[in-house]
Design a protein around this motif. Structure first.
Motif, PDB file in Angstrom:
ATOM      1  N   MET A   1      26.727 -49.810  49.535  1.00  0.00           N
ATOM      2  CA  MET A   1      26.157 -48.939  48.507  1.00  0.00           C
ATOM      3  C   MET A   1      27.198 -48.671  47.416  1.00  0.00           C
ATOM      4  N   GLN A   2      26.789 -48.852  46.167  1.00  0.00           N
ATOM      5  CA  GLN A   2      27.700 -48.568  45.063  1.00  0.00           C
ATOM      6  C   GLN A   2      27.821 -47.055  44.867  1.00  0.00           C
ATOM      7  N   ALA A   3      28.947 -46.657  44.255  1.00  0.00           N
ATOM      8  CA  ALA A   3      29.189 -45.232  44.019  1.00  0.00           C
ATOM      9  C   ALA A   3      28.055 -44.623  43.196  1.00  0.00           C
ATOM     10  N   HIS A   4      27.530 -45.398  42.260  1.00  0.00           N
ATOM     11  CA  HIS A   4      26.439 -44.896  41.408  1.00  0.00           C
ATOM     12  C   HIS A   4      25.244 -44.473  42.259  1.00  0.00           C
ATOM     13  N   GLU A   5      24.941 -45.278  43.274  1.00  0.00           N
ATOM     14  CA  GLU A   5      23.790 -44.988  44.113  1.00  0.00           C
ATOM     15  C   GLU A   5      23.994 -43.687  44.880  1.00  0.00           C
ATOM     16  N   ARG A   6      25.232 -43.431  45.282  1.00  0.00           N
ATOM     17  CA  ARG A   6      25.502 -42.206  46.043  1.00  0.00           C
ATOM     18  C   ARG A   6      25.217 -40.968  45.197  1.00  0.00           C
ATOM     19  N   PHE A   7      25.499 -41.064  43.889  1.00  0.00           N
ATOM     20  CA  PHE A   7      25.389 -39.881  43.028  1.00  0.00           C
ATOM     21  C   PHE A   7      24.000 -39.718  42.408  1.00  0.00           C
ATOM     22  N   TYR A   8      23.393 -40.820  41.981  1.00  0.00           N
ATOM     23  CA  TYR A   8      22.153 -40.688  41.209  1.00  0.00           C
ATOM     24  C   TYR A   8      20.953 -41.438  41.795  1.00  0.00           C
ATOM     25  N   GLY A   9      21.249 -42.476  42.565  1.00  0.00           N
ATOM     26  CA  GLY A   9      20.155 -43.333  42.993  1.00  0.00           C
ATOM     27  C   GLY A   9      20.003 -44.465  42.002  1.00  0.00           C
ATOM     28  N   ILE A  10      19.887 -45.681  42.493  1.00  0.00           N
ATOM     29  CA  ILE A  10      19.927 -46.864  41.624  1.00  0.00           C
ATOM     30  C   ILE A  10      18.794 -46.865  40.607  1.00  0.00           C
ATOM     31  N   SER A  11      17.648 -46.283  40.942  1.00  0.00           N
ATOM     32  CA  SER A  11      16.498 -46.328  40.042  1.00  0.00           C
ATOM     33  C   SER A  11      16.723 -45.506  38.776  1.00  0.00           C
ATOM     34  N   ASP A  12      17.734 -44.629  38.783  1.00  0.00           N
ATOM     35  CA  ASP A  12      17.980 -43.794  37.620  1.00  0.00           C
ATOM     36  C   ASP A  12      18.767 -44.526  36.525  1.00  0.00           C
ATOM     37  N   ASP A  13      19.330 -45.678  36.832  1.00  0.00           N
ATOM     38  CA  ASP A  13      20.145 -46.397  35.860  1.00  0.00           C
ATOM     39  C   ASP A  13      19.289 -47.425  35.133  1.00  0.00           C
ATOM     40  N   PHE A  14      19.172 -47.272  33.828  1.00  0.00           N
ATOM     41  CA  PHE A  14      18.318 -48.163  33.040  1.00  0.00           C
ATOM     42  C   PHE A  14      18.986 -49.504  32.748  1.00  0.00           C
ATOM     43  N   ARG A  15      20.268 -49.642  33.087  1.00  0.00           N
ATOM     44  CA  ARG A  15      21.014 -50.871  32.781  1.00  0.00           C
ATOM     45  C   ARG A  15      20.892 -51.889  33.908  1.00  0.00           C
ATOM     46  N   SER A  16      21.093 -53.175  33.548  1.00  0.00           N
ATOM     47  CA  SER A  16      21.213 -54.206  34.573  1.00  0.00           C
ATOM     48  C   SER A  16      22.590 -54.072  35.225  1.00  0.00           C
ATOM     49  N   PRO A  17      22.801 -54.647  36.413  1.00  0.00           N
ATOM     50  CA  PRO A  17      24.117 -54.555  37.058  1.00  0.00           C
ATOM     51  C   PRO A  17      25.253 -55.064  36.168  1.00  0.00           C
ATOM     52  N   TYR A  18      24.988 -56.119  35.394  1.00  0.00           N
ATOM     53  CA  TYR A  18      26.053 -56.702  34.570  1.00  0.00           C
ATOM     54  C   TYR A  18      26.309 -55.891  33.307  1.00  0.00           C
ATOM     55  N   ALA A  19      25.267 -55.267  32.786  1.00  0.00           N
ATOM     56  CA  ALA A  19      25.458 -54.351  31.665  1.00  0.00           C
ATOM     57  C   ALA A  19      26.262 -53.142  32.124  1.00  0.00           C
ATOM     58  N   ARG A  20      26.007 -52.699  33.351  1.00  0.00           N
ATOM     59  CA  ARG A  20      26.771 -51.584  33.904  1.00  0.00           C
ATOM     60  C   ARG A  20      28.240 -51.991  34.094  1.00  0.00           C
ATOM     61  N   ASP A  21      28.465 -53.210  34.566  1.00  0.00           N
ATOM     62  CA  ASP A  21      29.836 -53.728  34.691  1.00  0.00           C
ATOM     63  C   ASP A  21      30.542 -53.702  33.345  1.00  0.00           C
ATOM     64  N   ARG A  22      29.846 -54.206  32.341  1.00  0.00           N
ATOM     65  CA  ARG A  22      30.417 -54.251  30.992  1.00  0.00           C
ATOM     66  C   ARG A  22      30.830 -52.861  30.526  1.00  0.00           C
ATOM     67  N   ASP A  23      29.968 -51.893  30.724  1.00  0.00           N
ATOM     68  CA  ASP A  23      30.251 -50.534  30.264  1.00  0.00           C
ATOM     69  C   ASP A  23      31.448 -49.932  31.000  1.00  0.00           C
ATOM     70  N   ARG A  24      31.524 -50.178  32.287  1.00  0.00           N
ATOM     71  CA  ARG A  24      32.648 -49.645  33.055  1.00  0.00           C
ATOM     72  C   ARG A  24      33.973 -50.267  32.601  1.00  0.00           C
ATOM     73  N   ILE A  25      33.933 -51.535  32.260  1.00  0.00           N
ATOM     74  CA  ILE A  25      35.138 -52.218  31.760  1.00  0.00           C
ATOM     75  C   ILE A  25      35.564 -51.632  30.425  1.00  0.00           C
ATOM     76  N   ILE A  26      34.617 -51.474  29.522  1.00  0.00           N
ATOM     77  CA  ILE A  26      34.921 -50.961  28.178  1.00  0.00           C
ATOM     78  C   ILE A  26      35.507 -49.552  28.243  1.00  0.00           C
ATOM     79  N   HIS A  27      35.049 -48.749  29.191  1.00  0.00           N
ATOM     80  CA  HIS A  27      35.523 -47.366  29.296  1.00  0.00           C
ATOM     81  C   HIS A  27      36.785 -47.216  30.148  1.00  0.00           C
ATOM     82  N   SER A  28      37.323 -48.330  30.629  1.00  0.00           N
ATOM     83  CA  SER A  28      38.523 -48.255  31.469  1.00  0.00           C
ATOM     84  C   SER A  28      39.778 -48.078  30.611  1.00  0.00           C
ATOM     85  N   GLY A  29      40.797 -47.481  31.186  1.00  0.00           N
ATOM     86  CA  GLY A  29      42.064 -47.321  30.481  1.00  0.00           C
ATOM     87  C   GLY A  29      42.726 -48.649  30.199  1.00  0.00           C
TER      88      GLY A  29
END
Length: 365
Positions: free
Chosen positions: A1-29
């Motif tokens: 289970m991804q951390a996102h699922e623990r907090f919100y539930g996967i159905s709450d994320d409107f992004r595809s898994p790869y779009a979510r990956d992209r966003d996490r990368i862009i927001h990284s230090g």
């Protein structure tokens, strides 16, 4: 289970898994620090020259364009492209080479390799969740970064990495696209930066048949070399277009869209993304000219030597007095080998922060 699922539930994320990956990368230090990491010219050389950040954005743009035309997962290619250089040290490849030397001298036989360091940034060094290391990215994104350059099977990679990612197979087609987009981007912008700096000239590039073909397209527009900025811009545009269209023409019939997300092609087989053999030869000849005339130019070598000495000095100083490390890294000394922690810290630095720390310790270089 991804951390996102623990907090919100996967159905709450409107992004595809790869779009979510992209966003996490862009927001990284680590991604933000690319703004002040060297591509070819040190960041302090001026506002015009490319950095690892602008390079990553250019690779992403080219990879997205190719992926969309081949019917691939565009967000996956984008995520891999944006992450592929996160492990680069300050001062370009010389910084990584020096860390490799220092680690081996300190008894760490695996040394340093920037592709694997990018993978480690994504899976260990970046921490955004309590009790979870890394950015929590999808398998395909991590595989694409890990297998960014062939051969994939390297002696220093842990056995568990081989077991998890099967280093006997090629990565996704999207990852292959990123690899060639990387090549197109750095040749194009290194020429642009090199011409702008005055270290190479279009006259020198005429020794390349590929450059001659691109120059002919610029001349057809009625633009002369006296129109310096416009000429360079049009050359870069035609150069990228020529290689992208050539790649699409060669690759489009070879791509099996039903298998794009599977590492199903043995690494002993040729990959479906590339150029005609004749063009591959022309590219190699152009790279040789760039290596001899630009990358080995005395002005570049001098700057890179200064960066090399800074990395040497920082490693030696921190090995002697590790308490100079930031608190985050000091804590790791209790559970990890000192030289590996120090290498991770130095690799995380931008050019300007590395040089500032060096100057603080040793006096201005």
């Amino acid at each position: 289970m991804q951390a996102h699922e623990r907090f919100y539930g996967i159905s709450d994320d409107f992004r595809s898994p790869y779009a979510r990956d992209r966003d996490r990368i862009i927001h990284s230090g680590s991604f933000r620090k690319l703004e002040y990491k060297t591509q070819v010219f040190l960041n302090q050389e001026g506002d015009f020259f490319r950095t690892r950040l602008t390079h990553s954005l250019e690779v992403s743009q080219i990879a997205r364009s190719i992926s969309s035309q081949l019917g691939l997962e565009e967000p996956l290619a984008e995520a891999i492209a944006l992450a592929h250089d996160l492990g680069h040290t300050p001062f370009g490849h010389v910084g990584g080479d020096e860390l490799d030397t220092k680690l081996r001298q300190a008894g760490y036989e695996n040394g340093f390799e920037h592709n694997y360091q990018s993978f480690r940034v994504l899976t260990f060094l970046e921490q955004r969740y309590k009790g979870f290391y890394g950015l929590n990215l999808s398998f395909a994104t991590l595989e694409g970064v890990l297998k960014h350059s062939y051969p994939y099977k390297k002696e220093f990679l842990p056995k568990k990495i081989d077991e998890m990612f099967n280093l006997e197979t090629h990565p996704s087609i999207e990852a292959m696209v990123v690899d060639r987009a990387d090549e197109i981007a750095y040749m194009s912008h290194d020429i642009d930066d090199g011409i702008h700096s005055g270290l190479i000239s279009f006259e020198t590039l005429k020794g390349s048949e590929l450059a001659q073909e691109v120059l002919a397209k610029v001349y057809e527009e009625g633009i002369t070399e006296n129109e310096d900025e416009m000429f360079r811009y049009r050359f870069s545009s035609h150069f990228i277009n020529h290689l992208v269209y050539s790649l699409l023409e060669f690759s489009k019939e070879k791509v099996d869209n039903s298998k794009v997300l599977s590492a199903c092609i043995s690494s002993s087989q040729s990959i479906p993304i590339g150029f005609e053999p004749e063009l591959e030869t022309k590219i190699k000849k152009l790279k040789k000219i760039l290596y001899q005339e630009l990358y080995q130019h005395k002005e570049i070598v001098r700057k890179m030597y200064a960066g090399k000495k800074a990395v040497q000095g920082l490693f030696d100083a921190l090995m002697d007095e590790p308490k100079m490390l930031p608190k985050y890294f000091v804590k790791q000394l209790n559970s990890r080998k000192k030289h590996r922690v120090i290498a991770d810290y130095i690799a995380s630095l931008s050019d300007r922060s590395a040089m500032a720390l060096y100057n603080e310790i040793y006096g201005k270089i």
